[in-house]
Enzyme design. Structure first.
Site, PDB file in Angstrom:
ATOM      1  N   GLY A  68       6.595  20.410  30.235  1.00 46.34           N
ATOM      2  CA  GLY A  68       6.676  21.831  30.536  1.00 46.34           C
ATOM      3  C   GLY A  68       7.762  22.505  29.717  1.00 46.34           C
ATOM      4  O   GLY A  68       8.677  21.854  29.201  1.00 46.34           O
ATOM      5  N   CYS A  69       7.666  23.820  29.606  1.00 41.99           N
ATOM      6  CA  CYS A  69       8.615  24.567  28.772  1.00 41.99           C
ATOM      7  C   CYS A  69      10.033  24.501  29.332  1.00 41.99           C
ATOM      8  O   CYS A  69      10.994  24.207  28.598  1.00 41.99           O
ATOM      9  CB  CYS A  69       8.147  26.012  28.603  1.00 41.99           C
ATOM     10  SG  CYS A  69       7.723  26.857  30.150  1.00 41.99           S
TER      11      CYS A  69
END
Length: 345
Positions: A148-149
């Protein structure tokens, strides 16, 4: 090497298209959509006129298996769990941008994502694709769970500290801020222009789904790791993430020790840029690039270290890291097709 993109019309998908169309070794074999089958991609994204001529296709796993070697899944949570076993069975290398394969423990996924997890058999085959720390595993993998970012920016920032055992494991506090593209293409009240302009929102307080993947990696690096405090904020920029991380050190030190630790840790990582001592990054400095910029400070009074990291959430936080992982799988230099100068403006 031929590649396919499933979920080509979302923000992650269109960023993959932009990067792959300019890649010297990968070429797009097909683009796939759930809701816009038969549409030319230029009708969905007119900026691709005279650049790309693909029509969006239905998802036929056997056809994809014949036409491509790598498939990117830029799909919502839950979709990849169903598709991926079929794609892997066709001999495809799969790079999944959703959260479906990031957690080893299926019960952790179900707790944080509020949906059924993928089958354990396929979960065991997934490699967490944090490029700078999982190169060897990625080279051999058939299934990459792209991080995930928020997790990417956080883990790159904290890795040197947690691995070295320098910090109190129960003292980690993370303040995270993201541009609105991180919320995806589907509009909501919170992402509506009048609601976000000249404003900011805190959301998913202590409940963000990237928390378990962060904690999973922290435990892998340091068995003494403890749960973290993690808050996320939506800010009125289109793309970019800033992480400000705080932790208490176990013994007094000097900033030059921390600076050296980070510089030595990432000296062989071309996408990690460590700021000079006393300098800190901003999201604009990495916009449109695959860089992660990191700045470090130490407060002798409180004996706390502060680490600031920034990434472009669509690049290092999604499509850029996915292609970095594809490069590693293909035996290419990991910078191939990703040496974009940040846009700044």
């Amino acid at each position: 090497m031929k590649v396919a993109i499933i979920g080509a019309t979302g923000y992650g998908g269109i960023e993959l298209i932009r990067l792959l169309e300019q890649h010297p070794y990968f070429s797009i074999a097909s683009l796939h959509s759930f809701s816009q089958v038969g549409e030319c991609i230029t009708n969905v994204y007119p900026h691709l006129r005279n650049v790309l001529f693909h029509t969006l296709q239905e998802i036929d796993v056997k056809t994809i298996g014949k036409e491509a070697e790598i498939v990117f899944l830029a799909t919502p949570a839950g979709v990849s769990a169903e598709l991926t076993p079929k794609l892997v069975a066709e001999g495809l290398k799969v790079i999944d941008l959703s959260g479906d394969f990031r957690m080893i423990d299926p019960s952790s996924y179900e707790l944080w994502y509020k949906r059924p997890a993928a089958k354990e058999e396929i979960l065991r085959k997934a490699v967490y694709g944090l490029s700078e720390w999982k190169r060897t595993e990625i080279q051999k993998a058939n299934l990459i769970a792209n991080p995930g970012c928020f997790a990417t920016a956080t883990l790159l920032a904290i890795a040197p500290l947690i691995r070295s055992g320098m910090i109190e494991e129960d003292s980690i506090i993370i303040d995270a801020k993201s541009g609105v593209s991180g919320a995806g293409k589907t509009p909501t009240t919170m992402t509506h222009f009048p609601e976000l302009y000249d404003n900011l929102h805190i959301y998913k307080v202590n409940q963000h789904q990237h928390v378990p993947e962060i904690e999973q990696m922290l435990t892998e690096w340091n068995s003494e790791s403890q749960p973290i405090t993690f808050s996320t904020h939506l800010i009125p920029i289109s793309r970019g993430i800033m992480i400000t991380l705080y932790a208490k050190v176990k013994q007094k030190m000097e900033i030059k020790q921390l600076q050296k630790l980070y510089e030595e840790t990432y000296e062989q990582s071309p996408f990690i840029r460590i700021c000079t001592q006393g300098k800190f990054p901003s999201p604009k400095e990495v916009r449109g690039s695959n860089y992660c910029d990191i700045g470090i400070a130490y407060d002798e009074r409180t004996e706390r270290v502060t680490v600031v990291s920034v990434i472009d959430n669509m690049m290092k936080g999604a499509a850029g890291q996915a292609i970095q992982n594809a490069n590693i799988i293909a035996g290419l230099e990991e910078t191939t097709g990703l040496q974009h100068m940040p846009l700044y403006l």
